[in-house]
Design a protein around this motif. Structure first.
Motif, PDB file in Angstrom:
ATOM      1  N   LEU A  48      -5.007  -4.006  -2.465  1.00 50.96           N
ATOM      2  CA  LEU A  48      -5.267  -2.865  -3.333  1.00 50.96           C
ATOM      3  C   LEU A  48      -4.088  -2.656  -4.273  1.00 50.96           C
ATOM      4  CD1 LEU A  48      -6.728  -0.303  -0.764  1.00 50.96           C
ATOM      5  CD2 LEU A  48      -7.990  -1.617  -2.473  1.00 50.96           C
ATOM      6  N   ASP A  51      -4.246   2.922  -4.820  1.00 49.90           N
ATOM      7  CA  ASP A  51      -4.665   3.549  -3.562  1.00 49.90           C
ATOM      8  C   ASP A  51      -4.274   5.023  -3.629  1.00 49.90           C
ATOM      9  OD1 ASP A  51      -5.663   3.943  -1.064  1.00 49.90           O
ATOM     10  OD2 ASP A  51      -4.095   2.860   0.001  1.00 49.90           O
ATOM     11  N   TYR A 110     -11.261   8.840  -2.220  1.00 45.27           N
ATOM     12  CA  TYR A 110     -10.387   7.674  -2.183  1.00 45.27           C
ATOM     13  C   TYR A 110     -10.559   6.918  -3.498  1.00 45.27           C
ATOM     14  CZ  TYR A 110      -9.671   8.306   2.842  1.00 45.27           C
ATOM     15  OH  TYR A 110      -9.320   8.804   4.068  1.00 45.27           O
ATOM     16  N   GLN A 112      -9.509   3.650  -4.942  1.00 45.24           N
ATOM     17  CA  GLN A 112      -8.938   2.381  -4.496  1.00 45.24           C
ATOM     18  C   GLN A 112      -9.488   1.246  -5.352  1.00 45.24           C
ATOM     19  OE1 GLN A 112     -10.265   2.796  -0.368  1.00 45.24           O
ATOM     20  NE2 GLN A 112      -8.124   2.994   0.239  1.00 45.24           N
TER      21      GLN A 112
END
Length: 202
Positions: A48, A51, A110, A112
């Protein structure tokens, strides 16, 4: 007789070595299983680059009630529950997930991505992107009401507004970029929009 004893000792030594080796292999196997079974499915492969976390809460001003986002927006568990409707951004997210997703009912989103093309400007994903993944309308007139329905401005209901932290509310802006660590409130059934320029009317 000495040869028999020596042979027995040799067999015992071999047996002990096998037991030790088997035990070591078993311990390693258990450790590896624990490691990979507790790792999220996107932890392997391309790492990633982004993040981040952001929180969005829907506040019904008329009842002073806060509503959180549903779990599994943009996540595998949400595929069959109309929580992952738009897949346009899927190639930018970790395997099996949208780059914009929720994992529980904490209202945490999230953010990501395996692509960091936007990191220089810090302008990566917008509110519109997230609500498109969810398949819900989000504009100056209509937003999710937090109870599975939709709140829309009309003759009796003022347009929704949004604000971050203790900042002054603003008209809903779908094109606003999501920034790491922010907490946003989407306020419905509030008359605050009427105090803003243009009354937030499109």
């Amino acid at each position: 007789m000495g040869r028999v004893v020596q042979a027995r000792r040799s067999r015992r030594g071999t047996y002990r070595a096998l037991v030790v080796a088997t035990s070591v292999i078993a311990v390693i196997a258990v450790a590896l299983f624990a490691l990979y079974s507790n790792s999220p499915p996107y932890s392997q492969g391309t790492p990633l680059v982004i993040d981040w976390r952001i929180t969005i809460i829907i506040n019904d001003v008329s009842t002073q009630t806060n509503y959180t986002l549903p779990a599994f927006i943009g996540a595998p568990e949400g595929r069959n529950n109309n929580l992952w409707v738009n897949h346009t951004l899927d190639s930018l997210g970790p395997p099996g997930y949208s780059p914009l997703s929720t994992r529980d009912t904490s209202s945490t989103i999230y953010i990501q991505s395996t692509s960091g093309d936007c990191l220089t400007s810090r302008l990566c994903f917008t509110f519109a992107d997230f609500f498109n993944v969810w398949g819900r309308r989000f504009d100056r007139t209509c937003v999710p009401d937090g109870r599975g329905g939709e709140y829309c401005a009309d003759a009796n209901n003022a347009p929704p507004v949004m604000y971050e932290g203790v900042n002054v509310p603003r008209c809903v802006n779908p094109g606003l970029f999501l920034s790491n660590g922010k907490v946003w409130i989407i306020a419905i059934r509030s008359t605050y929009a009427y105090t803003l320029p243009g009354g937030c009317v499109t």
